[in-house]
Design an enzyme around this catalytic site. Structure first.
Site, PDB file in Angstrom:
ATOM      1  N   ASP A  51      -2.483  -2.977 -20.879  1.00 16.68           N
ATOM      2  CA  ASP A  51      -1.702  -2.109 -19.998  1.00 16.68           C
ATOM      3  C   ASP A  51      -2.634  -1.058 -19.391  1.00 16.68           C
ATOM      4  OD1 ASP A  51       1.221  -1.264 -19.278  1.00 16.68           O
ATOM      5  OD2 ASP A  51       0.225   0.597 -19.883  1.00 16.68           O
ATOM      6  N   ASN A  59      -0.491   5.589  -8.824  1.00 22.51           N
ATOM      7  CA  ASN A  59       0.397   5.377  -7.675  1.00 22.51           C
ATOM      8  C   ASN A  59       0.839   6.695  -7.050  1.00 22.51           C
ATOM      9  OD1 ASN A  59       0.508   2.572  -7.460  1.00 22.51           O
ATOM     10  ND2 ASN A  59       2.191   2.385  -8.900  1.00 22.51           N
ATOM     11  N   ASP A  68      -2.146  -1.151  -5.944  1.00 18.86           N
ATOM     12  CA  ASP A  68      -2.329  -2.602  -5.793  1.00 18.86           C
ATOM     13  C   ASP A  68      -3.802  -2.983  -5.879  1.00 18.86           C
ATOM     14  OD1 ASP A  68       0.390  -2.962  -5.493  1.00 18.86           O
ATOM     15  OD2 ASP A  68       0.312  -3.386  -3.344  1.00 18.86           O
ATOM     16  N   GLU A  95       2.075  -3.235 -14.515  1.00 19.72           N
ATOM     17  CA  GLU A  95       0.637  -3.046 -14.709  1.00 19.72           C
ATOM     18  C   GLU A  95       0.175  -3.607 -16.053  1.00 19.72           C
ATOM     19  OE1 GLU A  95       2.630   0.653 -16.334  1.00 19.72           O
ATOM     20  OE2 GLU A  95       2.934  -0.647 -14.631  1.00 19.72           O
TER      21      GLU A  95
END
Length: 172
Positions: A51, A59, A68, A95
């Protein structure tokens, strides 16, 4: 020609059904199929859940496009390390990535994951101040049900996060 065209179209559909477009990893559907096959055949394997640390912050600070790019680059680094030795990477969700180390690859799981973790942590990003790391949980399959195995690996992952992130935590 029609047969060749149909076969080519079939291959495209198969790739779309089993690959995550953004990361190039196999998708959750492929993960569930592959792991069920190993379990049904009583084949030993090691499962890792990876993770990306502080992904929401990435973000929120640099935007979803940057998020991304981070996902794509972390995945590509993992694929580059895992694929040559026959280990498959999956986008498990958001993620999070799942890695299945089957058979002969079980003994190298920790080494490969650590190589990936270090290379991600050392990467220089274009965005000023962006630092990307990941945490992982790892466990060998002990013939338990998939849900129990995932819960065990997930607990190890969250222990890694609680211990300061950017680390790999093994169960048992």
């Amino acid at each position: 020609k029609a047969i060749e065209s149909n076969k080519a179209r079939e291959q495209v559909y198969f790739r779309q059904a089993t690959l995550d477009e953004l990361t190039g990893c196999k998708n959750r559907r492929a993960f569930e199929s592959d792991i069920a096959s190993l379990m049904d055949n009583h084949q030993p394997f090691t499962l890792a859940l990876v993770d990306i640390d502080n992904f929401k912050s990435i973000n929120d600070t640099w935007g979803h496009l940057c998020g991304d790019i981070v996902l794509r680059n972390v995945a590509r680094k993992g694929i580059k390390i895992m694929q040559p030795v026959g280990v498959t990477s999956y986008r498990f969700g958001g993620e999070e990535f799942a890695i299945i180390f089957s058979g002969d690859h079980q003994c190298s799981a920790d080494i490969l994951l650590e190589r990936w973790r270090i290379q991600v942590a050392q990467r220089t990003w274009r965005e000023e101040g962006l630092q990307v790391t990941f945490s992982a949980g790892v466990a060998d399959w002990g013939m338990e049900m998939l849900e129990q195995l995932i819960m065990k690996v997930d607990e190890a992952l969250y222990t890694a996060k609680k211990l300061g992130k950017n680390r790999i935590q093994r169960v048992g």
